[in-house]
Design a protein around this motif. Structure first.
Motif, short mmCIF file in Angstrom:
data_model
loop_
_atom_site.label_atom_id
_atom_site.label_comp_id
_atom_site.label_asym_id
_atom_site.label_seq_id
_atom_site.Cartn_x
_atom_site.Cartn_y
_atom_site.Cartn_z
N SER A 26 35.19 44.39 49.71
CA SER A 26 36.34 43.82 50.39
C SER A 26 36.18 42.32 50.52
O SER A 26 35.06 41.80 50.52
N GLY A 27 37.30 41.63 50.63
CA GLY A 27 37.28 40.18 50.74
C GLY A 27 36.51 39.68 51.95
O GLY A 27 35.92 38.61 51.93
N GLY A 28 36.51 40.46 53.02
CA GLY A 28 35.80 40.07 54.23
C GLY A 28 34.29 39.97 54.05
O GLY A 28 33.61 39.28 54.80
N GLN A 29 33.78 40.66 53.05
CA GLN A 29 32.33 40.63 52.79
C GLN A 29 31.89 39.37 52.06
O GLN A 29 30.71 39.05 52.02
N ALA A 30 32.84 38.64 51.47
CA ALA A 30 32.50 37.47 50.65
C ALA A 30 31.73 36.43 51.45
O ALA A 30 30.73 35.89 50.96
N LYS A 31 32.16 36.15 52.65
CA LYS A 31 31.50 35.13 53.48
C LYS A 31 30.02 35.47 53.68
O LYS A 31 29.16 34.62 53.54
N TYR A 32 29.74 36.72 53.99
CA TYR A 32 28.36 37.14 54.25
C TYR A 32 27.54 37.18 52.96
O TYR A 32 26.38 36.79 52.94
N PHE A 33 28.17 37.62 51.87
CA PHE A 33 27.49 37.65 50.58
C PHE A 33 27.08 36.24 50.18
O PHE A 33 25.94 36.00 49.77
N LEU A 34 28.00 35.29 50.30
CA LEU A 34 27.73 33.92 49.88
C LEU A 34 26.68 33.24 50.77
O LEU A 34 26.01 32.31 50.33
N ILE A 41 28.22 27.32 39.95
CA ILE A 41 29.45 27.25 39.15
C ILE A 41 29.37 25.98 38.30
O ILE A 41 29.27 24.88 38.85
N ASN A 42 29.38 26.18 37.00
CA ASN A 42 29.30 25.05 36.06
C ASN A 42 28.12 24.13 36.38
O ASN A 42 28.23 22.92 36.34
N GLY A 43 27.00 24.73 36.75
CA GLY A 43 25.78 23.97 36.99
C GLY A 43 25.62 23.42 38.39
O GLY A 43 24.62 22.78 38.69
N GLN A 44 26.59 23.66 39.29
CA GLN A 44 26.51 23.15 40.65
C GLN A 44 26.59 24.29 41.65
O GLN A 44 27.44 25.18 41.53
N VAL A 45 25.72 24.25 42.66
CA VAL A 45 25.74 25.27 43.70
C VAL A 45 27.04 25.15 44.49
O VAL A 45 27.45 24.05 44.85
N ASP A 46 27.69 26.29 44.73
CA ASP A 46 28.94 26.30 45.49
C ASP A 46 29.03 27.61 46.26
O ASP A 46 28.88 28.68 45.68
N GLN A 47 29.26 27.54 47.55
CA GLN A 47 29.31 28.73 48.39
C GLN A 47 30.71 28.96 48.98
O GLN A 47 30.86 29.75 49.89
N ARG A 48 31.71 28.29 48.47
CA ARG A 48 33.08 28.43 49.02
C ARG A 48 33.79 29.62 48.40
O ARG A 48 34.03 29.64 47.20
N ARG A 49 34.13 30.59 49.21
CA ARG A 49 34.79 31.79 48.67
C ARG A 49 36.16 31.48 48.11
O ARG A 49 36.69 32.21 47.29
N GLY A 50 36.78 30.38 48.55
CA GLY A 50 38.08 29.99 48.06
C GLY A 50 38.03 29.09 46.84
O GLY A 50 39.08 28.66 46.34
N ARG A 51 36.85 28.81 46.34
CA ARG A 51 36.70 27.95 45.15
C ARG A 51 37.50 28.54 43.99
O ARG A 51 37.37 29.72 43.67
N LYS A 52 38.34 27.73 43.38
CA LYS A 52 39.17 28.20 42.27
C LYS A 52 38.36 28.21 40.98
O LYS A 52 37.67 27.24 40.67
N LEU A 53 38.47 29.30 40.25
CA LEU A 53 37.79 29.46 38.97
C LEU A 53 38.84 29.50 37.86
O LEU A 53 39.79 30.26 37.94
N TYR A 54 38.63 28.68 36.84
CA TYR A 54 39.57 28.54 35.74
C TYR A 54 38.93 29.01 34.44
O TYR A 54 37.70 29.15 34.37
N PRO A 55 39.73 29.23 33.39
CA PRO A 55 39.15 29.60 32.10
C PRO A 55 38.06 28.60 31.68
O PRO A 55 38.18 27.40 31.92
N ASP A 56 37.00 29.13 31.11
CA ASP A 56 35.82 28.39 30.64
C ASP A 56 34.85 28.03 31.75
O ASP A 56 33.80 27.44 31.47
N ASP A 57 35.14 28.36 33.01
CA ASP A 57 34.15 28.17 34.06
C ASP A 57 33.05 29.21 33.88
O ASP A 57 33.31 30.35 33.46
N VAL A 58 31.82 28.82 34.20
CA VAL A 58 30.67 29.71 34.11
C VAL A 58 30.10 29.86 35.52
O VAL A 58 29.76 28.87 36.17
N VAL A 59 30.00 31.11 35.98
CA VAL A 59 29.51 31.39 37.32
C VAL A 59 28.22 32.20 37.21
O VAL A 59 28.20 33.27 36.61
#
Length: 73
Positions: A26-34, A41-59
């Motif tokens: 569930s979406g509510g678990q994302a905060k705790y998972f992160l 993401i693309n070589g940079q640490v990111d913990q924002r559950r709302g971070r937008k991912l676009y084609p060619d992004d690598v996670v």
């Protein structure tokens, strides 16, 4: 492990990716998972559950593998 995720919309959020990849149920678990797992993401640490991912992004998710975003099929 490397997986390709096909986007049917212009982007998805990191929280949506976690659900699509069956990492969380569930979406509510994302905060705790992160808070517990490192996400790169693309070589940079990111913990924002709302971070937008676009084609060619690598996670990279610690202990779960690499996910590559591609334009939808």
């Amino acid at each position: 492990m490397e997986k390709t995720i096909y986007l049917t919309t212009p982007y998805i959020t990191l929280g949506q990716l976690l659900k699509i990849a069956d990492i969380i149920s569930s979406g509510g678990q994302a905060k705790y998972f992160l808070a517990d797992y490192q996400v790169v993401i693309n070589g940079q640490v990111d913990q924002r559950r709302g971070r937008k991912l676009y084609p060619d992004d690598v996670v990279e998710i610690q202990e779960f593998g690499t996910f590559i975003m591609k334009a939808g099929k």
